[in-house]
Design an enzyme around this catalytic site. Structure first.
Site, PDB file in Angstrom:
ATOM      1  N   ASP A 129      -1.553   7.218 -31.598  1.00  0.00           N
ATOM      2  CA  ASP A 129      -2.301   6.368 -30.408  1.00  0.00           C
ATOM      3  C   ASP A 129      -3.036   7.322 -29.699  1.00  0.00           C
ATOM      4  O   ASP A 129      -4.564   6.906 -29.192  1.00  0.00           O
ATOM      5  CB  ASP A 129      -1.098   5.905 -29.995  1.00  0.00           C
ATOM      6  N   GLY A 155      -2.112   2.082 -27.300  1.00  0.00           N
ATOM      7  CA  GLY A 155      -3.094   1.699 -28.267  1.00  0.00           C
ATOM      8  C   GLY A 155      -2.574   1.217 -29.503  1.00  0.00           C
ATOM      9  O   GLY A 155      -3.127   0.383 -30.176  1.00  0.00           O
ATOM     10  N   ASP A 156      -1.259   1.576 -29.716  1.00  0.00           N
ATOM     11  CA  ASP A 156      -0.345   1.102 -30.672  1.00  0.00           C
ATOM     12  C   ASP A 156      -0.264  -0.415 -30.641  1.00  0.00           C
ATOM     13  O   ASP A 156      -0.514  -1.151 -31.669  1.00  0.00           O
ATOM     14  CB  ASP A 156       1.190   1.730 -30.973  1.00  0.00           C
ATOM     15  N   LEU A 157       0.229  -0.753 -29.185  1.00  0.00           N
ATOM     16  CA  LEU A 157       0.365  -2.242 -29.263  1.00  0.00           C
ATOM     17  C   LEU A 157      -0.738  -2.946 -29.323  1.00  0.00           C
ATOM     18  O   LEU A 157      -0.660  -4.141 -29.601  1.00  0.00           O
ATOM     19  CB  LEU A 157       0.930  -2.271 -27.875  1.00  0.00           C
TER      20      LEU A 157
END
Length: 404
Positions: free
Chosen positions: A145, A174-176
Site C-alpha cells: 500500500d 490504498g488497499d481499501l
C-alpha cells in the site's frame, strides 16, 4: 423478517493474504456470498499484525483480522502436498470466483495459472491482485500500500506543501481503495458471465489504482500545474484549509466565487472583494498576484475565533465547511452512527470495538453483521464435509498434516 442477501448463491474461493484482495472477498461475504478462505497451515500474515497497531492479535480476539476477513469460512490446507492441491481443485470446481494475490509466476508453478484453470473451469472468474500489474519491468517487485499505491503515484510527496514531511497514510488506505475497484471488476465479470456463459480473468494493481485515485493531479501536472502546491496559491482562498484560534482546522468550501463573493465580503469583512478589480474573479486574482494576499489575510482572520464559532457562522450562511476530525472521534460520530457505519463487537477481554462496515446499503437487501473470525482452520472440517469427505477421510487428512 430477514432480508435477502444480494450475493447469496455466489461461491468465492480466496487464496490471498493481508488486506486488499481479502477485503474484496470480505465485502462479498457481507452481502451473502459463501467465501472460503484457504490459509497455509501457519495462517495469513495479517493474523499477528495487530500487535504492531497496539491491538490484540489472539485467537478469538483479533479485531484487525476481523475487519478484513469477517464472514468467511476458514480452511487451512497445505497446498505443497498433492493431496492438498487435489482438495483445492475440488474447491475450484464448485467456485464462481477465485480471488488471489499470489504472484502470477508462483501461481503458474503451482499449476494455478489462468490459462490452466481456464481450460479446466471455463466458467470461473479468475480475479488477480498485484502490486505492479502483470507485465513490465517491475512485475515481480513486492508491492505494498505505502509503496505501490502512495509513493509510486506521487501522492505521498505532492499532496503536501513544500518542505513538509512526506505523507504517512493510515494502514491499508490504498488497499481499501483498490479493493473497491477490484470488487467492481469481479461483479462486472459475474454479470458478463450471465450473458456470455464463460468466465474471464480480471486484474488490478495497487500501482494502477494509486494513479487512478490521483488522476486529476496526474493530468494537471502535464499542463503545467506545479506540485507540491504553494500554501498561499490555492485554487480559491475561500475553498481552503485554515487553522482556528483553538488549534483546530476547518475547511471552507464555498460553491462559486463569482456568485458567493458578496457573502464572503460580508462574513469576512473584506469589502475590497466587491470593489478591487484584482479580486473580480479567481482568474484575475491569480493573474494579479493578489491570491497570496487574500490567502494570508484569511489565514490571519481564521485564527481569531475557535473552530466551533466559525462552523456555526458558516452553517448559518449555507457555506459548505467541515472541521477536520481526528481518528479518535470517528467511532462516536453521530452522523456515522445514524447511518449504521459501524458494527460493534465485544471481545473476550471486555473491549467493545466499533468496526467500520462496507459502505453500501440496499433498500431491499440485507448485510451480514460483522462477527469475530475463528482460529486457523476453524471451518476446515465443515468445508471438507461439503466436498463429500467422510469423517474417516477428515481424520486421515489431519493426521497427515494435509489440513489443519
Amino acid at each position: 423478517m430477514t432480508q435477502d442477501l444480494p450475493l447469496a448463491g455466489v461461491r468465492v474461493l480466496e487464496l490471498a493474504t493481508v488486506v486488499a484482495a481479502p477485503t474484496a472477498a470480505r465485502i462479498m461475504a457481507a452481502y451473502g456470498a459463501q467465501v472460503i478462505k484457504v490459509e497455509a497451515p501457519n495462517g495469513d500474515l495479517l493474523r499477528p499484525l495487530g500487535t504492531a497497531h497496539q491491538l490484540p492479535a489472539e485467537d478469538g480476539n483479533n479485531p484487525l483480522f476481523d475487519l478484513f476477513n469477517a464472514g468467511k469460512e476458514l480452511a487451512a490446507i497445505n497446498l505443497k502436498t498433492p493431496e492438498g492441491m487435489a482438495l483445492f481443485h475440488r474447491l475450484l470446481a464448485r467456485s464462481d470466483v477465485f480471488i488471489t494475490n499470489v504472484r502470477m509466476r508462483s501461481l503458474e508453478k503451482m499449476g494455478l495459472g489462468y490459462e490452466t484453470l481456464k481450460e479446466a473451469y471455463p466458467r470461473l472468474i479468475y480475479a488477480h491482485f498485484s502490486g505492479f500489474g502483470l507485465t513490465g519491468p517491475d512485475v515481480d517487485r513486492p508491492g505494498f500500500d505505502s509503496t505501490a499505491f502512495w509513493l509510486r503515484s506521487g501522492a505521498s510527496q505532492d499532496w503536501l506543501t513544500p518542505g513538509a514531511f512526506p505523507l504517512r497514510p493510515s494502514f491499508a488506505f490504498g488497499d481499501l481503495a483498490t479493493a473497491n475497484a477490484f470488487l467492481s471488476g469481479i461483479l462486472m465479470a459475474l454479470l458478463g458471465r450471465q450473458t456470455t456463459g464463460h468466465g474471464t480473468m480480471l486484474s488490478t494493481s495497487l500501482h494502477h489504482s494509486g494513479i487512478w485515485c490521483s488522476a486529476s493531479a496526474v493530468l494537471n501536472s502535464q499542463y503545467g500545474k506545479e506540485y507540491p502546491a504553494d500554501r498561499y496559491a490555492p485554487w480559491d482562498p475561500f475553498s481552503d484549509y485554515y487553522e482556528c484560534a483553538d488549534g483546530e482546522w476547518i475547511a471552507i468550501m464555498e460553491k462559486e466565487y463569482s456568485r458567493d463573493k458578496a457573502t464572503m465580503a460580508r462574513l469576512f469583512d473584506m469589502p475590497e472583494l466587491l470593489s478591487d478589480p484584482r479580486l473580480a474573479t479567481l482568474a484575475a486574482m491569480r493573474q494579479s498576484g493578489a491570491l497570496a494576499e487574500i490567502s494570508r489575510k484569511m489565514e490571519a482572520l481564521m485564527r481569531t475565533r475557535p473552530a466551533q464559532e466559525w462552523t456555526a457562522l458558516l452553517d448559518a450562511n449555507d457555506i459548505p465547511n467541515e472541521r477536520l476530525r481526528h481518528y479518535r472521534e470517528i467511532a462516536d460520530d453521530a452522523q456515522a452512527n445514524a447511518n449504521d457505519v459501524f458494527d460493534r463487537l465485544t471481545y473476550p477481554d471486555g473491549k467493545t470495538a466499533s468496526l467500520p462496515t462496507p459502505p453500501i446499503r440496499f433498500s431491499d437487501f440485507g448485510r451480514r453483521e460483522t462477527q469475530p473470525t475463528g482460529v486457523i482452520g476453524a471451518d476446515t472440517d465443515k468445508v471438507l464435509r461439503e466436498l463429500g469427505c467422510s469423517d474417516d477421510d477428515i481424520v486421515n487428512l489431519h493426521e497427515k498434516m494435509i489440513v489443519t
